[in-house]
Design a protein around this motif. Structure first.
Motif, mmCIF file in Angstrom:
data_model
loop_
_atom_site.group_PDB
_atom_site.id
_atom_site.type_symbol
_atom_site.label_atom_id
_atom_site.label_comp_id
_atom_site.label_asym_id
_atom_site.label_seq_id
_atom_site.Cartn_x
_atom_site.Cartn_y
_atom_site.Cartn_z
ATOM 1 N N PHE A 43 1.315 -1.110 0.243
ATOM 2 C CA PHE A 43 0.195 0.543 -0.184
ATOM 3 C C PHE A 43 0.923 1.437 -0.214
ATOM 4 O O PHE A 43 0.446 2.281 -0.557
ATOM 5 C CB PHE A 43 -0.926 0.022 1.136
ATOM 6 N N ALA A 44 1.362 1.349 1.270
ATOM 7 C CA ALA A 44 3.017 2.303 0.931
ATOM 8 C C ALA A 44 3.544 2.742 -0.760
ATOM 9 O O ALA A 44 3.840 3.664 -0.943
ATOM 10 C CB ALA A 44 3.890 1.780 1.629
ATOM 11 N N THR A 70 0.940 3.999 -3.058
ATOM 12 C CA THR A 70 0.270 5.680 -2.865
ATOM 13 C C THR A 70 1.680 6.007 -2.642
ATOM 14 O O THR A 70 2.012 7.109 -2.207
ATOM 15 C CB THR A 70 -0.718 5.444 -1.282
ATOM 16 N N LEU A 111 3.952 6.848 -0.756
ATOM 17 C CA LEU A 111 4.345 7.092 0.689
ATOM 18 C C LEU A 111 5.594 7.299 1.350
ATOM 19 O O LEU A 111 6.801 6.013 1.038
ATOM 20 C CB LEU A 111 3.734 5.881 1.973
ATOM 21 N N CYS A 139 6.216 11.799 8.853
ATOM 22 C CA CYS A 139 4.667 11.817 7.115
ATOM 23 C C CYS A 139 4.386 12.774 7.579
ATOM 24 O O CYS A 139 2.738 12.427 7.236
ATOM 25 C CB CYS A 139 4.321 10.201 7.277
ATOM 26 N N THR A 175 1.360 13.473 4.764
ATOM 27 C CA THR A 175 0.404 12.437 4.317
ATOM 28 C C THR A 175 0.235 11.619 5.331
ATOM 29 O O THR A 175 0.324 10.274 5.549
ATOM 30 C CB THR A 175 1.056 11.609 2.908
ATOM 31 N N LYS A 191 -2.057 8.605 4.951
ATOM 32 C CA LYS A 191 -1.239 7.392 4.249
ATOM 33 C C LYS A 191 -0.642 6.308 5.559
ATOM 34 O O LYS A 191 -0.552 5.280 5.076
ATOM 35 C CB LYS A 191 -0.804 7.681 2.732
ATOM 36 N N TYR A 192 0.015 7.079 6.027
ATOM 37 C CA TYR A 192 0.235 6.201 6.578
ATOM 38 C C TYR A 192 -0.221 5.259 8.119
ATOM 39 O O TYR A 192 -0.246 4.858 8.005
ATOM 40 C CB TYR A 192 1.709 7.691 7.827
ATOM 41 N N LEU A 224 -3.473 4.434 7.115
ATOM 42 C CA LEU A 224 -4.063 3.475 6.780
ATOM 43 C C LEU A 224 -2.070 2.264 6.318
ATOM 44 O O LEU A 224 -3.321 1.233 5.777
ATOM 45 C CB LEU A 224 -3.882 3.966 5.110
ATOM 46 N N MET A 225 -1.477 2.378 6.142
ATOM 47 C CA MET A 225 -0.443 1.558 6.121
ATOM 48 C C MET A 225 -0.231 1.118 7.458
ATOM 49 O O MET A 225 -0.303 0.116 7.238
ATOM 50 C CB MET A 225 0.486 2.798 5.791
#
Length: 201
Positions: A104-105, A108, A110, A126, A129, A132-133, A135-136
């Motif tokens: 995922f990272a 996206t 990240l 991070c 973002t 995103k972090y 969610l990761m």
């Protein structure tokens, strides 16, 4: 690489990855490597947490719970060597979870603006973002936790070991008691025999 990061921690060669971080920060202004390592560390913590919550062994629980918290902070050695590698399956489940989070990272893009901090506090690198972090983090931890809970650890094995150990103890005790009784009977017979054939019989 999130899948293979933890095995490199086992071998001790993960320290060299700082060079990759520094090189990417110089070239791109951020490092895409650190989030992958963070996903792997988070997954190891989640696997150890699953073991801690599922086990009925209080000794294992008292070791697995703080080890998982340490891994969530970025220090995975207690969780890896004390819990996950001990049962092996949690380690594999964590590697899978780390791979999912790292994928995922990567998808996206990240990136982290610095190096040296992973796990929960890795989000500080991070802040550009943070969603995103997060969610990761959730993907890596969720996959590792669920897989470990379902496939990675079974209380039955620990219970069987305990029963087997108790059975062994009981068997040894029974053998010792039986030998002692036989000795007492034999000794008593010798005493009676000596008394009958002695000069004062």
């Amino acid at each position: 690489m999130g899948t293979l990061y933890a095995p490199t921690v086992v071998t001790g060669i993960h320290h060299m990855y700082t060079i990759i971080d520094l090189g990417q920060i110089k070239e791109f202004g951020c490092t895409y490597w650190l989030p992958l390592a963070s996903a792997a560390n988070i997954a190891q913590g989640a696997a150890a947490l699953a073991v801690a919550l599922k086990t009925k062994d209080q000794k294992l629980k008292s070791m697995a719970l703080p080890s998982s918290l340490s891994a969530f902070m970025g220090i995975t050695e207690p969780a890896i060597f004390g819990v996950n590698m001990r049962f092996f399956k949690p380690f594999i489940c964590a590697c899978i979870g780390g791979g999912c989070g790292a994928m995922f990272a990567s998808i996206t893009s990240l990136g982290a603006t610095g190096t040296g901090v992973t796990g929960i506090f890795g989000i500080l690198l991070c802040l550009n973002t943070p969603v995103k972090y997060i969610l990761m983090f959730l993907i890596a931890a969720g996959v590792a936790f669920v897989l470990t809970w379902i496939f990675g650890y079974e209380n039955k094995k620990e219970d069987d070991k305990k029963v087997e150990k108790d059975t062994l103890k009981e068997t040894v005790v029974n053998i010792l008691v039986l030998n002692y009784n036989n000795y007492c009977v034999k000794f008593s017979s010798q005493v009676n025999f000596t008394t009958k054939i002695g000069p004062f019989a």
